[in-house]
Design an enzyme around this catalytic site. Structure first.
Site, PDB file in Angstrom:
ATOM      1  CG  HIS A  81      -4.249   4.291   3.284  1.00  0.00           C
ATOM      2  ND1 HIS A  81      -4.331   3.129   2.561  1.00  0.00           N
ATOM      3  CD2 HIS A  81      -5.434   4.935   3.107  1.00  0.00           C
ATOM      4  CE1 HIS A  81      -5.505   3.081   1.957  1.00  0.00           C
ATOM      5  NE2 HIS A  81      -6.196   4.158   2.271  1.00  0.00           N
ATOM      6  CG  ASP A 138      -1.780   1.151   1.454  1.00  0.00           C
ATOM      7  OD1 ASP A 138      -1.736   2.082   0.620  1.00  0.00           O
ATOM      8  OD2 ASP A 138      -2.533   1.152   2.448  1.00  0.00           O
TER       9      ASP A 138
END
Lengths: 555, 555
Positions: free
Chosen positions: A368, A195
């Site tokens: 995130h 990610d």
């Protein structure tokens, strides 16, 4: 000596873009698909509702596709299932909440009956899909039950991070399974999909707990109602709002269909703990004193039809914003939504509310990993090859810098384009080819029937409007029986532009006369002449160029 | 005892919005206008080029208007002059650079001959406009020669801050004239219009000098060409870029018309010091080694036609971006431009450039005062009434908090809407009325000929496209001679939708038949029937609703 076995990794979405995540993992005769997400159209995709990955490659190889494995339940990871499953009937695997949300989604599309949905438990029996075995590994994210995946193939192990952060004080107490990720690293990992969303952000992403602390301070001061807008799927945020509400003796009501549904699914599956009597119906809050009320609502992105947006424009059936209300926008605008969110904040202030938003207080944290967490993930998994995903090009470029800081060789970081085939083995890793791939636009019920030509026309109509010129000719194409008639939309305000349109009509009549005299009978030539004459005329007089649509009728 | 004399303050733009600043100050028979700016259309104003203030009120009172006084040369303060001056021929006053930029602008519109432009010098003789006297007071901003104004009237003094920050180390060495502002405060100020843009930001805005230091660090490391994109009017930024370039032995070329023009005007008027030989033509840079080149360019907002945007899409005639280039985006995206800027950054990375932007390095500072500077301004001027401007509602709400922190009574802060008449005197201050005001849209050459109906049509065309249905009737309206013919734009891709359109034609034919049988002759009824039938048909089959335009031709 034979070559080491290889596994192919093909991103069909989610690389060099944020949205519509989908990656095919291919070993021998087996294909496993990781995620099936949608992207939301940017402002240039006029009238488009959703964008999904082009799955032609998967359809061509459908007898080899063993299943779809899901990392978590966000739209950009599961939203394309209603478009994929009717064409590619394969089993779907995910954790309990993820599958719960998928089931709900498929019910809406009346696809739940035929779907083969399988619930998996992180850390327990993996899913065997042909020669490929998939293992779910718990991580933290802005939705519960998010996971990384370990894809075991005879060629080696591929780890897919899913969307993750490393929250050391998670709201549900479930930490990222660093032990398992490190063990995989010890055993050797061929490639890590990582990610890259926050690869530009230094340090660590704050714990979700921080938002709960901010909520506490806000509730302490609030004298009237408190409204909290957040993402409908951010169940931990909703949990914290409910917990703080209970602590301050307030009742919670929910505005917005998607949030009501997600709360129902999450509570039913045990992901949300709602104390008895804490929730009340939206209709009931009117009977409670203001300082006993919390409203949880959708609309944190300023979406035109969402509950908070409607309240902000005084267009909500049940809730009117008034002086004394405290409205918390517990979200950050997704790129492209900044103006919509700004306008909602403005409107709320205008109605007298106290508005608390990012920049004024820490009412949101990202889901995130920031730079240091990305480093932690890479150092635990220690893959031979690194593939960033979930980022536009600039995030992937920032990711490259992280890899550089870690001393990883440039050639061991692979940045594929959508559709690129990455082949990795114990000996080498490279982009070796490209498959059919891209974006499919969904507009209403149409899947893929709106393409770039239609969008170009829409953009042109949006900017300049349309002007239709109708003329009637006799069958011999010798003379015009009627017209020109001129009808416009989106060009000028017709009632105030009669002189302009009348004069345009004269221009067009003159052209028609010339056409008659020159005995021009070719439709395309006639149309072009009308377009050229009127185009030049309007450009000179108005500085604008409407789309001119000449229509010739033969009688 | 007679009432104290009052002065009226009427914002015609720039309050509860950012953009199109314009305020009328009215005392007795005299009106002075502060600034005449444009706003740039947001994404909903499809096809609109610019937005200007409605000046009907000024036109109705034009014999009383004594002049337009300008605070500085930014578009949102001077951009409406080409639309205002032809209708309201009054003298214009401003500092040297401001008037220089106005002259350039009026030349482009061929309005320079008749314009009465007057250069004023801050701190020297004020401008006498009837009973109103205007004094210019130097401040700092992101363009040189920015000023606050002191408007002296028999009723008292009004101070207008202009757009300001307090830069203690300004690039040109010219500090905000705090001495004069404080002296006015000592003498007593009736009202202060105060820049609220950054009222949400804590602390102080960084000095422009900081950006020069960042440039220095970037140049030190850069091995290839350096490109710097910034606002064309940010002359101090451009000065710093040139200074650093010279220090590192690089030549500077400029890409982008507006920046070339601003540099020329600024250099000519002495606001930009360019060492001899430092500037080269864009055509010449190809002959220089990469590490001897700096390109200054427009496009820091991702504007589609600007130089950097074109370079990023490989569409610039003279400059191709390549590996080794360092591109500095020395600006922050104006709200609404985030996606455009993000895309430009992505495209530059994709072409191999190293891109340095806000968030990665301090390559931009704001030109507006943060909270502590706003407090400083208020404390120097100590006005009886405070009027924030240059802010959307949320900035004005944040400004209210600042006033609260300073112990200013809520009733002494006036937050007008556009067109509100504020009356202030030594005894009281209040909003007492409202004048004709609002937004006028400019589209091509048309000023005000596109209104909300046309925009609504454009939005609908943009989303759904258009479908024209033409039928020909005989004069007795007894039967249809031809049609229905169907033509579409922006609805479906026609070549792949023949069956759909053929079937729609059949539906329409059936309606026409019914109309004939029922002997319906009323056009409006016929049109409605066609719209209803086809609308329902397309909705059912495609889930979309194109704009259906039925056209009936009588022969």
């Amino acid at each position: 000596m034979t070559a080491a076995p290889t596994v192919s990794l093909i991103p069909l979405g989610g690389t060099r873009e944020i949205g519509k995540n989908m990656t095919a993992v291919e070993y021998g005769d087996d294909i496993v698909i990781i995620d099936a997400g949608v992207a939301f159209p940017d402002e240039e995709l006029l009238g488009i509702d959703l964008v999904v990955p082009d799955i032609d490659y998967l359809l061509e190889n459908q007898e080899r596709v063993r299943g779809i494995v899901l990392t978590h339940g966000h739209e950009d990871h599961i939203g394309a299932l209603p478009y994929v499953l009717p064409r590619l009937s394969v089993p779907v695997y995910g954790t309990k909440l993820t599958i719960g949300l998928v089931r709900k989604k498929l019910e809406e599309h009346r696809l739940n009956k035929q779907a083969k949905l399988n619930v998996v438990v992180p850390g327990e029996a993996p899913a065997k899909l042909g020669q490929i075995t998939v293992e779910w590994i718990r991580t933290n994210h802005s939705i519960p039950d998010g996971c990384a995946l370990a894809i075991h193939t005879p060629a080696g192990v591929i780890v897919h991070s899913g969307d993750f952060k490393i929250d050391l004080t998670p709201v549900d107490g479930r930490q990222t399974d660093m032990s398992r990720l490190s063990a995989l690293g010890d055993q050797g990992v061929l490639a890590l999909f990582c990610d890259a969303t926050n690869a530009e952000r230094p340090g660590y992403t704050s714990s979700e707990k921080v938002v709960g602390e901010t909520f506490d301070r806000i509730f302490e001061k609030a004298e009237g109602r408190v409204l909290i807008a957040t993402f409908a799927s951010n169940i931990h945020r909703i949990q914290q709002a409910i917990d703080v509400a209970v602590r301050y003796g307030r009742k919670v009501a929910i505005a917005g269909r998607s949030m009501r549904e997600n709360v129902a699914v999450s509570e039913e599956l045990g992901y949300l703990r709602v104390p008895k009597g804490a929730l009340v119906e939206l209709e009931e809050v009117g009977h409670l004193p203001d300082n006993k009320v919390v409203l949880l609502t959708t609309g944190s992105q300023g979406e035109p039809m969402a509950a908070l947006t409607r309240m902000a424009t005084n267009d909500h059936r049940q809730v009117q914003i008034r002086r004394g209300d405290t409205v918390v926008i517990s979200a950050t605008p997704i790129p492209g939504n900044e103006s919509l969110v700004g306008r909602t904040i403005d409107n709320l202030f205008r109605l007298g509310a106290e508005v608390i938003y990012k920049g004024v207080a820490q009412v949101h944290v990202s889901g995130h990993a920031s730079r240091e967490e990305i480093k932690l993930m890479i150092n635990m998994v220690r893959p031979r090859y690194l593939v960033p995903f979930h980022g536009e090009y600039r995030h992937l470029a920032a990711f490259l810098k992280i890899a550089e800081e870690l001393g990883i060789k440039r050639e061991n970081v692979l940045i594929p384009d959508i559709g690129d085939r990455i082949e990795v083995s114990r000996e080498k890793g490279a982009i070796t080819g490209h498959v059919q791939s891209g974006s499919v636009f969904i507009d209403g019920l149409g899947i893929g029937d709106v393409g770039h030509i239609v969008l170009r026309d829409r953009l042109s109509l949006a900017t300049n409007g349309v002007l239709v010129v109708v003329v009637v000719m006799d069958k011999q194409r010798e003379k015009f029986l009627s017209g020109p008639d001129i009808i416009t939309r989106g060009f000028v305000y017709v009632r105030e532009s009669e002189a302009l349109l009348e004069s345009a009509k004269k221009q067009a009549s003159a052209v028609l006369k010339e056409i008659e005299e020159k005995k021009i009978t070719e439709w395309s030539v006639i149309k072009l002449k009308i377009q050229e004459t009127l185009g030049a005329y309007f450009d000179a007089v108005t500085g604008r160029r409407p789309n001119i649509l000449p229509i010739i009728i033969e009688i």
